[in-house]
Design an enzyme around this catalytic site. Structure first.
Site, PDB file in Angstrom:
ATOM      1  N   ASN A  51     -10.183  -0.241  -0.064  1.00 17.37           N
ATOM      2  CA  ASN A  51      -8.719  -0.143  -0.043  1.00 17.37           C
ATOM      3  C   ASN A  51      -8.176  -0.605  -1.398  1.00 17.37           C
ATOM      4  O   ASN A  51      -8.243  -1.791  -1.714  1.00 17.37           O
ATOM      5  CB  ASN A  51      -8.183  -1.006   1.097  1.00 17.37           C
ATOM      6  CG  ASN A  51      -6.669  -0.983   1.204  1.00 17.37           C
ATOM      7  OD1 ASN A  51      -5.984  -0.480   0.320  1.00 17.37           O
ATOM      8  ND2 ASN A  51      -6.155  -1.541   2.279  1.00 17.37           N
ATOM      9  N   HIS A  63      -3.568   7.133   2.844  1.00 18.17           N
ATOM     10  CA  HIS A  63      -3.910   5.851   2.234  1.00 18.17           C
ATOM     11  C   HIS A  63      -5.299   5.469   2.741  1.00 18.17           C
ATOM     12  O   HIS A  63      -5.590   5.580   3.937  1.00 18.17           O
ATOM     13  CB  HIS A  63      -2.874   4.800   2.626  1.00 18.17           C
ATOM     14  CG  HIS A  63      -3.300   3.412   2.273  1.00 18.17           C
ATOM     15  ND1 HIS A  63      -3.732   3.075   1.011  1.00 18.17           N
ATOM     16  CD2 HIS A  63      -3.373   2.270   3.014  1.00 18.17           C
ATOM     17  CE1 HIS A  63      -4.052   1.797   0.987  1.00 18.17           C
ATOM     18  NE2 HIS A  63      -3.842   1.281   2.197  1.00 18.17           N
ATOM     19  N   CYS A  82       0.809  -1.219   0.000  1.00 13.93           N
ATOM     20  CA  CYS A  82       0.000   0.000   0.000  1.00 13.93           C
ATOM     21  C   CYS A  82       0.844   1.272   0.000  1.00 13.93           C
ATOM     22  O   CYS A  82       0.335   2.350  -0.286  1.00 13.93           O
ATOM     23  CB  CYS A  82      -0.940   0.022   1.202  1.00 13.93           C
ATOM     24  SG  CYS A  82      -2.067  -1.364   1.194  1.00 13.93           S
TER      25      CYS A  82
HETATM   26  N1  COA Z   1     -18.718  -8.703   9.110  1.00 17.25           N
HETATM   27  C1  COA Z   1     -19.126  -8.994  10.353  1.00 17.25           C
HETATM   28  N2  COA Z   1     -18.296  -9.375  11.342  1.00 17.25           N
HETATM   29  C2  COA Z   1     -16.980  -9.425  11.041  1.00 17.25           C
HETATM   30  C3  COA Z   1     -16.490  -9.143   9.765  1.00 17.25           C
HETATM   31  C4  COA Z   1     -17.410  -8.777   8.768  1.00 17.25           C
HETATM   32  N3  COA Z   1     -17.034  -8.456   7.517  1.00 17.25           N
HETATM   33  N4  COA Z   1     -15.149  -9.297   9.777  1.00 17.25           N
HETATM   34  C5  COA Z   1     -14.816  -9.668  11.008  1.00 17.25           C
HETATM   35  N5  COA Z   1     -15.921  -9.753  11.774  1.00 17.25           N
HETATM   36  C6  COA Z   1     -16.015 -10.126  13.191  1.00 17.25           C
HETATM   37  C7  COA Z   1     -14.859 -10.959  13.659  1.00 17.25           C
HETATM   38  O1  COA Z   1     -15.075 -12.318  13.352  1.00 17.25           O
HETATM   39  C8  COA Z   1     -14.869 -10.695  15.135  1.00 17.25           C
HETATM   40  O2  COA Z   1     -15.865 -11.491  15.732  1.00 17.25           O
HETATM   41  P1  COA Z   1     -15.635 -12.155  17.176  1.00 17.25           P
HETATM   42  O3  COA Z   1     -15.490 -10.986  18.116  1.00 17.25           O
HETATM   43  O4  COA Z   1     -16.876 -12.935  17.375  1.00 17.25           O
HETATM   44  O5  COA Z   1     -14.392 -12.975  17.057  1.00 17.25           O
HETATM   45  C9  COA Z   1     -15.338  -9.242  15.250  1.00 17.25           C
HETATM   46  O6  COA Z   1     -15.964  -8.943  13.977  1.00 17.25           O
HETATM   47  C10 COA Z   1     -14.225  -8.271  15.494  1.00 17.25           C
HETATM   48  O7  COA Z   1     -13.165  -8.506  14.584  1.00 17.25           O
HETATM   49  P2  COA Z   1     -11.903  -7.599  14.527  1.00 17.25           P
HETATM   50  O8  COA Z   1     -10.965  -8.120  13.472  1.00 17.25           O
HETATM   51  O9  COA Z   1     -11.359  -7.416  15.915  1.00 17.25           O
HETATM   52  O10 COA Z   1     -12.564  -6.209  14.054  1.00 17.25           O
HETATM   53  P3  COA Z   1     -11.927  -4.802  13.911  1.00 17.25           P
HETATM   54  O11 COA Z   1     -12.710  -3.825  14.623  1.00 17.25           O
HETATM   55  O12 COA Z   1     -10.435  -4.841  14.145  1.00 17.25           O
HETATM   56  O13 COA Z   1     -12.134  -4.493  12.353  1.00 17.25           O
HETATM   57  C11 COA Z   1     -10.822  -4.486  10.335  1.00 17.25           C
HETATM   58  C12 COA Z   1     -11.545  -5.342  11.377  1.00 17.25           C
HETATM   59  C13 COA Z   1     -10.165  -5.419   9.352  1.00 17.25           C
HETATM   60  C14 COA Z   1     -11.837  -3.634   9.654  1.00 17.25           C
HETATM   61  C15 COA Z   1      -9.780  -3.603  11.021  1.00 17.25           C
HETATM   62  O14 COA Z   1      -9.028  -4.363  11.922  1.00 17.25           O
HETATM   63  C16 COA Z   1      -8.819  -2.945  10.051  1.00 17.25           C
HETATM   64  O15 COA Z   1      -9.209  -2.129   9.260  1.00 17.25           O
HETATM   65  N6  COA Z   1      -7.543  -3.264  10.151  1.00 17.25           N
HETATM   66  C17 COA Z   1      -6.478  -2.614   9.434  1.00 17.25           C
HETATM   67  C18 COA Z   1      -6.549  -2.812   7.962  1.00 17.25           C
HETATM   68  C19 COA Z   1      -5.399  -2.102   7.354  1.00 17.25           C
HETATM   69  O16 COA Z   1      -5.178  -0.944   7.609  1.00 17.25           O
HETATM   70  N7  COA Z   1      -4.592  -2.780   6.588  1.00 17.25           N
HETATM   71  C20 COA Z   1      -3.306  -2.210   6.309  1.00 17.25           C
HETATM   72  C21 COA Z   1      -3.199  -1.516   5.092  1.00 17.25           C
HETATM   73  S1  COA Z   1      -3.481  -2.533   3.729  1.00 17.25           S
END
Ligand code: COA
Length: 311
Positions: A268, A238, A113
């Site tokens: 993204n 980004h 990215c």
């Molecule tokens: N829909 C519904 N529930 C979802 C889901 C979806 N699409 N994806 C994950 N979940 C659930 C998980 O299973 C988890 O459930 P659990 O608590 O029962 O285990 C819960 O939601 C929380 O998951 P978590 O991964 O902790 O959520 P989060 O708040 O961290 O959000 C992202 C997930 C991916 C959106 C977030 O972590 C993120 O944006 N991360 C960084 C991405 C990034 O910047 N990448 C780098 C650059 S490429």
């Protein structure tokens, strides 16, 4: 001429739009969850057979037109991508072939990215040293080709598209400074799994590192230029997650209105996201000539970087 500047921008998004409601139909997720956690409402998905090269060619054409240049003026093409449809030749040399231009350097770089910021760093150095007079830096990504559409934790996040800039010499600083970094120690948190061909990410951990790292990079950028936060007109981050973007804005004492936001409609798009957001921000009438933009990125590797740019 001592400096480099961005003389034109262009972008391309595939026609097909995939909304959160569309995704609800095939994985256990909801529009509400996706919007709340990421800020994403929809993303563009390349048509069957449409490649990262095709999207790059469209964005480049628009950037050339926007800067009043033709492909014959180019003496460097850098393409930031991690989703080329073939390993070689590079997309950059494929673009030379499409445009029937040759005899100058053209190559792809992969910094995930952060690839576009890495490209700006290289091109700025090459323009300042007098090696290059008209360069194209393009971010293009076909992220949908790496998505496991049964994995709700990653399939909702990404989109396809391309953005391009033309960079030329200038008497005044357009690209004020660039700062690029990497740390390979955390590669297990976000990677392309060669066996399955899909993206693997521990989103929560990546999120925390991203917020902290981006706070540091904006400080580093301001310190390097002995500038106060108030010198920045626009945060051009980004576009991975609206919550990460707004955390960086808060660090800069900037409001949501001072952030160029396209993640809601693009998702993204990895290396394409910053040049895409730049072109959209200009087209919307948000970014104007003379304004100062803080571009920043964080991605797999981890890689991260920033570019302070007077547009
Ligand atoms: N829909 C519904 N529930 C979802 C889901 C979806 N699409 N994806 C994950 N979940 C659930 C998980 O299973 C988890 O459930 P659990 O608590 O029962 O285990 C819960 O939601 C929380 O998951 P978590 O991964 O902790 O959520 P989060 O708040 O961290 O959000 C992202 C997930 C991916 C959106 C977030 O972590 C993120 O944006 N991360 C960084 C991405 C990034 O910047 N990448 C780098 C650059 S490429």
């Amino acid at each position: 001429m001592k400096y480099s500047r961005i003389s034109g921008t262009g972008s391309y998004l595939p026609e097909k739009v995939l909304t959160n409601h569309d995704i609800e139909k095939f994985v256990d997720t909801s529009d509400e969850w996706i919007q709340e956690r990421t800020g994403i409402k929809s993303r563009h998905i390349a048509a069957d057979g449409e490649t990262a090269t095709d999207m790059a060619a469209q964005a480049l054409q628009r950037a050339l037109e926007n800067s009043g240049k033709t492909a014959q003026d180019l003496d460097l093409i850098i393409v930031a991508t991690c989703t080329a449809h073939c390993r070689f030749p590079s997309i950059a040399t494929q673009l030379q072939n499409i445009y029937k231009v040759k005899n100058f350097p053209a190559f792809d770089l992969n910094a995930a990215c952060s690839g576009f910021i890495y490209g700006l760093n290289l091109v700025d150095t090459m323009v300042r040293s007098g090696q290059v007079r008209c360069a194209a830096v393009i971010g293009t990504e076909h992220m949908s080709s790496l998505i496991d559409w049964s994995d709700r934790s990653t399939c909702v996040l990404f989109g396809d598209g391309a953005g391009a800039v033309i960079v030329e010499p200038s008497n005044e600083a357009g690209i004020i400074s660039t700062h690029i970094h990497a740390d390979g120690a955390h590669m297990d948190l976000l990677y392309h799994d060669a066996a399955s061909g899909k993206i693997v990410m521990e989103g929560n951990k990546v999120f925390r590192v991203a917020v902290k790292t981006l706070e540091r990079i904006v400080d580093e950028t301001l310190d390097a230029n002995k500038l106060d936060r108030s010198a920045v007109d626009w945060l051009l981050p980004h576009q991975a997650n609206l919550r990460i973007m707004l955390a960086t804005a808060q660090k800069l004492d900037m409001t949501e209105e001072q952030v160029i936001i396209t993640v809601d409609e693009h998702g993204n798009t990895s290396a394409a996201s910053i040049p895409l957001a730049l072109d959209v921000g200009i087209a919307r009438g948000q970014i104007k000539r003379g304004e100062v933009l803080m571009m920043e990125s964080f991605g797999a590797g981890f890689t991260w970087g920033s570019a302070l740019v007077r547009y």
